[in-house]
Write an enzyme that holds these catalytic residues in place. Structure first.
Site, PDB file in Angstrom:
ATOM      1  CG  LEU A   1     -28.292 -39.220  14.833  1.00 53.93           C
ATOM      2  CD1 LEU A   1     -28.360 -38.753  16.282  1.00 53.93           C
ATOM      3  CD2 LEU A   1     -27.062 -40.059  14.587  1.00 53.93           C
TER       4      LEU A   1
ATOM      5  NE  ARG B   1     -35.812 -40.297  18.576  1.00 59.90           N
ATOM      6  CZ  ARG B   1     -36.244 -41.503  18.120  1.00 59.90           C
ATOM      7  NH1 ARG B   1     -35.731 -42.619  18.621  1.00 59.90           N
ATOM      8  NH2 ARG B   1     -37.197 -41.576  17.230  1.00 59.90           N
ATOM      9  CB  ILE B   2     -31.267 -37.132  23.457  1.00 61.96           C
ATOM     10  CG1 ILE B   2     -32.104 -38.342  23.871  1.00 61.96           C
ATOM     11  CG2 ILE B   2     -31.979 -35.828  23.781  1.00 61.96           C
ATOM     12  CD1 ILE B   2     -32.228 -38.492  25.386  1.00 61.96           C
ATOM     13  CG  HIS B   3     -26.930 -38.159  19.476  1.00 65.50           C
ATOM     14  ND1 HIS B   3     -27.848 -37.214  19.031  1.00 65.50           N
ATOM     15  CD2 HIS B   3     -25.700 -37.665  19.154  1.00 65.50           C
ATOM     16  CE1 HIS B   3     -27.204 -36.216  18.454  1.00 65.50           C
ATOM     17  NE2 HIS B   3     -25.899 -36.443  18.531  1.00 65.50           N
ATOM     18  CG  LEU B   4     -23.871 -41.194  26.164  1.00 63.77           C
ATOM     19  CD1 LEU B   4     -23.625 -39.887  26.928  1.00 63.77           C
ATOM     20  CD2 LEU B   4     -24.015 -42.362  27.140  1.00 63.77           C
TER      21      LEU B   4
END
Length: 226
Positions: free
Chosen positions: A54, A140-143
């Site tokens: 990402l 990495r946080i991902h919506l």
DNA sequence: GTTCTAGAAC
DNA sequence: GTTCTAGAAC
């Protein structure tokens, strides 16, 4: 990149039982090799370990749908529906466990941008779902901002299906609420995650119980509208 | 996260 | 025999 993995591995070494340690050490070694490789192939040099995918994507202008001071939006490289985007913060928040109360306004912004993307003219007459995976594979946080047709050649496995159609798919507002209330995100246990992922297949729009994935993929075509 | 494929399921 | 799933990938 290496630092993040070193830190998380230390934490894992402190708390996880031996079998899990070996699994994570293996993962650590793979990622470490990618970091330390002195003569990486051009491809490796660009992308690194897959779990960093990402970060590579959001740094490649070709992939960027929209960005502002706080977030980058990219198209999912392997979309699990006709429209599938990821809203990723520029701040390096590795995963949901790393979220702090201070991040609540950022999370609200991530959701706002997600809704903006969903409301684009090109998505008219579409319904979108928004959520975070309880256990994500990529850093990495991902919506996830994903159209509810779930019609995609990349959607192949029960895990794919259940990761968007069971409580494994965490509502963004629930993430924010638990963060506000407890100072950290309440997440399902790894056992609960396994159960969600292994839930028997079911159509997300009706009571149809498919025999298997190809059967489900054929069935969801009957719900398509244009 | 995906790809590949052995062996289960049909 | 073919279709489908689940687990390894060093």
């Amino acid at each position: 990149m290496c630092t993040i993995i070193s830190i998380s591995t230390n934490v894992i070494l402190k708390y996880k039982p031996i079998q899990v340690i070996s699994k994570y050490c293996n993962f650590y070694n793979m990622a470490k090799r990618d970091c330390e490789d002195e003569t990486p192939s051009p491809k490796k040099q660009k992308t690194g370990h897959w779990s960093m995918g990402l970060l590579a994507s959001m740094n490649d202008p070709m992939n960027i749908v929209k960005s502002d001071d706080l977030v980058t939006v990219i198209k999912d490289a392997y979309p699990k529906a006709e429209f599938h985007y990821l809203v990723i913060p520029k701040d390096n928040i590795s995963n949901l466990k790393a979220l702090k109360k201070d991040n609540i306004s950022l999370l609200k912004h991530i959701e706002e941008v997600g809704r903006e993307i969903a409301n684009l003219e090109q998505h008219k007459n579409r319904t979108f779902n928004f959520g975070y995976h309880a256990e994500a594979s990529m850093f990495r946080i991902h919506l996830h901002v994903i159209s509810d047709d779930m019609n995609s050649s990349h959607l192949k496995t029960k895990k794919h299906w259940n990761s968007y159609t069971t409580p494994f798919f965490l509502k963004p507002e629930d993430i924010r609420k638990s963060l506000k209330k407890n100072g950290k995100v309440s997440l399902p246990t790894s056992q609960q995650c396994k159960e969600y992922i292994n839930t028997p297949l079911k159509c997300h729009k009706c009571d149809f119980i498919p025999k298997h994935m190809p059967n489900l993929k054929k069935h969801i075509l009957t719900h398509l509208t244009d």
